[in-house]
Design a protein around this motif. Sequence first.
Motif, short mmCIF file in Angstrom:
data_model
loop_
_atom_site.label_atom_id
_atom_site.label_comp_id
_atom_site.label_asym_id
_atom_site.label_seq_id
_atom_site.Cartn_x
_atom_site.Cartn_y
_atom_site.Cartn_z
N ALA A 31 116.93 -16.50 82.28
CA ALA A 31 116.96 -15.10 82.71
C ALA A 31 117.36 -15.00 84.18
O ALA A 31 118.14 -14.11 84.56
CB ALA A 31 115.60 -14.44 82.48
N MET A 32 116.87 -15.90 85.01
CA MET A 32 117.22 -15.88 86.43
C MET A 32 118.69 -16.24 86.60
O MET A 32 119.38 -15.62 87.43
CB MET A 32 116.33 -16.86 87.20
CG MET A 32 116.51 -16.77 88.68
SD MET A 32 116.10 -15.13 89.28
CE MET A 32 115.37 -15.51 90.82
N ASP A 33 119.21 -17.19 85.81
CA ASP A 33 120.63 -17.52 85.87
C ASP A 33 121.49 -16.32 85.50
O ASP A 33 122.52 -16.08 86.11
CB ASP A 33 120.95 -18.70 84.94
CG ASP A 33 120.45 -20.03 85.49
OD1 ASP A 33 120.17 -20.11 86.70
OD2 ASP A 33 120.33 -20.98 84.69
N ASN A 34 121.05 -15.56 84.49
CA ASN A 34 121.79 -14.35 84.09
C ASN A 34 121.84 -13.32 85.21
O ASN A 34 122.88 -12.71 85.46
CB ASN A 34 121.17 -13.73 82.84
CG ASN A 34 121.38 -14.58 81.61
OD1 ASN A 34 122.28 -15.42 81.57
ND2 ASN A 34 120.55 -14.38 80.61
N ASN A 42 124.28 -14.53 87.87
CA ASN A 42 125.67 -14.36 87.44
C ASN A 42 126.10 -12.91 87.49
O ASN A 42 127.23 -12.59 87.84
CB ASN A 42 125.87 -14.93 86.03
CG ASN A 42 125.81 -16.44 86.04
OD1 ASN A 42 126.08 -17.08 87.04
ND2 ASN A 42 125.42 -17.02 84.91
N GLU A 43 125.21 -11.98 87.13
CA GLU A 43 125.52 -10.55 87.20
C GLU A 43 125.79 -10.11 88.63
O GLU A 43 126.68 -9.31 88.90
CB GLU A 43 124.38 -9.72 86.59
CG GLU A 43 124.27 -9.82 85.10
CD GLU A 43 123.05 -9.09 84.56
OE1 GLU A 43 122.39 -8.37 85.34
OE2 GLU A 43 122.78 -9.25 83.37
N VAL A 44 124.99 -10.65 89.56
CA VAL A 44 125.17 -10.28 90.97
C VAL A 44 126.49 -10.85 91.50
O VAL A 44 127.21 -10.18 92.25
CB VAL A 44 123.98 -10.79 91.81
CG1 VAL A 44 124.26 -10.67 93.29
CG2 VAL A 44 122.71 -10.05 91.42
N LYS A 45 126.84 -12.07 91.08
CA LYS A 45 128.10 -12.68 91.53
C LYS A 45 129.30 -11.91 91.01
O LYS A 45 130.31 -11.79 91.70
CB LYS A 45 128.17 -14.13 91.06
CG LYS A 45 127.31 -15.07 91.84
CD LYS A 45 127.49 -16.49 91.36
CE LYS A 45 126.61 -17.45 92.13
NZ LYS A 45 126.74 -18.83 91.63
#
Length: 73
Positions: A62-65, A68-71
């Motif tokens: 969930a933290m990786d998602n 990635n959304e912020v990037k």
Amino acid sequence: MSNKDYKPLFENLNMNPARGENETYEEYVTRRKKVNFILKRYRQAGREVFESVFPEGVTIEAMDNVINEVKEA
């Protein structure tokens, strides 16, 4: 609100400092870095923010998602 009213945010997160039996050293190092990153962000943002972003609890996936959304934005 008392502490018993809070739902555990980190129950799905393996925060054990020991390396697992079926975990390679590289996986262990990556997991520890990600856990430390999550805890650092938790201390910066606070419980309320984490509860709103991760209503089902915090996981590495969930933290990786979120990262990635912020990037991508």
